[in-house]
Design a protein around this motif. Structure first.
Motif, PDB file in Angstrom:
ATOM      1  N   LEU A  55      49.699  10.000   7.835  1.00 25.92           N
ATOM      2  CA  LEU A  55      51.147   9.845   7.729  1.00 25.92           C
ATOM      3  C   LEU A  55      51.849  11.188   7.910  1.00 25.92           C
ATOM      4  O   LEU A  55      52.885  11.274   8.576  1.00 25.92           O
ATOM      5  CB  LEU A  55      51.499   9.226   6.374  1.00 25.92           C
ATOM      6  CG  LEU A  55      51.132   7.747   6.227  1.00 25.92           C
ATOM      7  CD1 LEU A  55      51.172   7.330   4.763  1.00 25.92           C
ATOM      8  CD2 LEU A  55      52.060   6.870   7.052  1.00 25.92           C
TER       9      LEU A  55
ATOM     10  N   GLY B 232      51.885  12.000  11.467  1.00 26.12           N
ATOM     11  CA  GLY B 232      52.929  11.241  12.147  1.00 26.12           C
ATOM     12  C   GLY B 232      54.305  11.849  11.971  1.00 26.12           C
ATOM     13  O   GLY B 232      55.134  11.815  12.889  1.00 26.12           O
TER      14      GLY B 232
ATOM     15  N   TRP C 106      55.216   4.892   1.008  1.00 25.24           N
ATOM     16  CA  TRP C 106      54.805   4.563   2.377  1.00 25.24           C
ATOM     17  C   TRP C 106      56.033   4.310   3.238  1.00 25.24           C
ATOM     18  O   TRP C 106      56.133   4.793   4.367  1.00 25.24           O
ATOM     19  CB  TRP C 106      53.900   3.336   2.354  1.00 25.24           C
ATOM     20  CG  TRP C 106      53.340   2.961   3.695  1.00 25.24           C
ATOM     21  CD1 TRP C 106      54.000   2.359   4.728  1.00 25.24           C
ATOM     22  CD2 TRP C 106      52.016   3.190   4.153  1.00 25.24           C
ATOM     23  NE1 TRP C 106      53.166   2.175   5.791  1.00 25.24           N
ATOM     24  CE2 TRP C 106      51.942   2.676   5.469  1.00 25.24           C
ATOM     25  CE3 TRP C 106      50.879   3.747   3.581  1.00 25.24           C
ATOM     26  CZ2 TRP C 106      50.773   2.712   6.224  1.00 25.24           C
ATOM     27  CZ3 TRP C 106      49.723   3.784   4.331  1.00 25.24           C
ATOM     28  CH2 TRP C 106      49.672   3.283   5.633  1.00 25.24           C
ATOM     29  N   LYS C 107      56.985   3.552   2.696  1.00 27.94           N
ATOM     30  CA  LYS C 107      58.230   3.276   3.418  1.00 27.94           C
ATOM     31  C   LYS C 107      58.968   4.571   3.720  1.00 27.94           C
ATOM     32  O   LYS C 107      59.490   4.765   4.835  1.00 27.94           O
ATOM     33  CB  LYS C 107      59.110   2.344   2.586  1.00 27.94           C
ATOM     34  CG  LYS C 107      60.534   2.157   3.093  1.00 27.94           C
ATOM     35  CD  LYS C 107      60.584   1.479   4.445  1.00 27.94           C
ATOM     36  CE  LYS C 107      62.015   1.182   4.843  1.00 27.94           C
ATOM     37  NZ  LYS C 107      62.102   0.641   6.235  1.00 27.94           N
TER      38      LYS C 107
ATOM     39  N   THR D  64      56.999   6.491   6.565  1.00 30.04           N
ATOM     40  CA  THR D  64      57.102   5.829   7.871  1.00 30.04           C
ATOM     41  C   THR D  64      58.537   5.832   8.380  1.00 30.04           C
ATOM     42  O   THR D  64      58.767   5.879   9.592  1.00 30.04           O
ATOM     43  CB  THR D  64      56.556   4.396   7.811  1.00 30.04           C
ATOM     44  OG1 THR D  64      57.202   3.663   6.761  1.00 30.04           O
ATOM     45  CG2 THR D  64      55.059   4.408   7.573  1.00 30.04           C
ATOM     46  N   GLN D  65      59.514   5.818   7.472  1.00 29.69           N
ATOM     47  CA  GLN D  65      60.908   5.909   7.910  1.00 29.69           C
ATOM     48  C   GLN D  65      61.190   7.284   8.508  1.00 29.69           C
ATOM     49  O   GLN D  65      61.915   7.403   9.510  1.00 29.69           O
ATOM     50  CB  GLN D  65      61.856   5.645   6.736  1.00 29.69           C
ATOM     51  CG  GLN D  65      63.306   5.474   7.145  1.00 29.69           C
ATOM     52  CD  GLN D  65      63.500   4.270   8.040  1.00 29.69           C
ATOM     53  OE1 GLN D  65      63.189   3.149   7.653  1.00 29.69           O
ATOM     54  NE2 GLN D  65      64.022   4.484   9.238  1.00 29.69           N
TER      55      GLN D  65
ATOM     56  N   VAL E 223      58.942   9.111  10.009  1.00 28.78           N
ATOM     57  CA  VAL E 223      58.290   9.053  11.319  1.00 28.78           C
ATOM     58  C   VAL E 223      59.206   8.385  12.336  1.00 28.78           C
ATOM     59  O   VAL E 223      59.403   8.891  13.454  1.00 28.78           O
ATOM     60  CB  VAL E 223      56.948   8.293  11.231  1.00 28.78           C
ATOM     61  CG1 VAL E 223      56.378   8.065  12.627  1.00 28.78           C
ATOM     62  CG2 VAL E 223      55.946   9.055  10.376  1.00 28.78           C
TER      63      VAL E 223
END
Length: 287
Positions: A117, A120, A166-167, A170-171, A173
């Motif tokens: 992550l 990323g 995690w949100k 990834t947001q 990213v």
């Protein structure tokens, strides 16, 4: 309960290391777990020095003011709407500016998926500071992580905090992959979205937004994984699905609306992408 450590209105919670060790054996939290998190407003005299690093990856989100971070011997300025990501094990120190001390939201994370992550996001030990495009959204997610872990450190809460973290990652990213308002990629994407029924050459679109065709193609590949025409096709197919789902328009009229003058070619193309013809897709959606 949160631990108080000296900044007015601060919030801080630490997962007991025995609880964290147990969580590393469970399905979700062995992949990502928040072990520490907090909020330090106007953190005057804030200073941390860890010459041996930590067992966790650290994310510090600067919401206001200014601070600094030294990672692997190089010092970096950390200003508003930026984050510093410190990899696990990297020697580091960080602190607030004396003149305009920072306000920060932060968390420590461990787990098998954290390195991927972070990769990323694009943060490294040599380039640990990254811009945060949607500060309000990032703050809201970190606030949610803190609220969950302030309540308790049960397996359910640790899983909930992991999902929110995690949100958040990834947001970041996604935000870093998508274009900033007004830049050439954003203007090119907006132009294509507004003219689904039109055909435009890549060279003409590149000239319109002021870059070379090769550079525009590279921007699209980096952001979407495909080229300009692939993105235009994806937009057209998304609109076609929307019209099939929400209207009784004929396949021929939908084809024209999304830029296909030959409805048979549109149907073949749609079926190749969706493994169903437009009519089959519509019937399946209604079922």
């Amino acid at each position: 309960m949160p631990i108080q450590e000296g900044f007015r209105n601060q919030r801080l919670t630490v997962v007991p290391r025995r609880v964290a060790a147990d969580a590393q054996a469970r399905a979700v939290t062995r992949r990502l777990m928040v072990t520490d998190c907090g909020y330090y407003p106007d953190a005057a005299d804030h200073l941390v020095n860890r010459p041996n690093g930590t067992a966790e990856t650290i994310l510090i989100l600067c919401a206001a003011g200014v601070g600094w971070a030294e990672v692997d011997g190089a010092q970096h300025r950390v200003g508003p709407s930026t984050a510093v990501v410190i990899p696990r094990g990297a020697p580091h120190s960080y602190g607030a500016s004396k003149d305009v001390p920072w306000t920060i939201w932060w968390c420590h994370m461990r787990g098998t998926d954290v390195p991927e992550l972070v990769e990323g996001i694009g943060a490294t030990a040599s380039r640990p500071v990254i811009p945060i495009r949607r500060l309000d959204r990032a703050v809201a997610l970190l606030d949610e992580v803190i609220m969950i872990l302030e309540r308790d450190h049960s397996p359910a809460s640790l899983t909930g905090a992991a999902g929110t973290a995690w949100k958040l990652l990834t947001q970041i990213v996604l935000d870093r992959a998508m274009p900033a308002p007004g830049d050439p990629l954003q203007r090119a994407m907006a132009y294509l979205a507004e003219r689904l029924d039109s055909t435009i050459r890549v060279a003409d679109l590149a000239a319109l937004v002021g870059v070379s065709p090769s550079h525009l193609s590279a921007l699209f590949r980096r952001a979407t994984g495909g080229g300009v025409l692939a993105h235009q096709t994806a937009l057209r197919m998304a609109q076609a699905r929307h019209l099939l789902d929400t209207t009784d328009a004929t396949v021929a009229s939908i084809a024209r609306e999304v830029g296909y003058h030959d409805p048979f070619y549109f149907s073949r193309h749609f079926k190749r992408m969706h493994e169903a013809s437009p009519t089959e897709y519509r019937d399946r959606a209604k079922g």
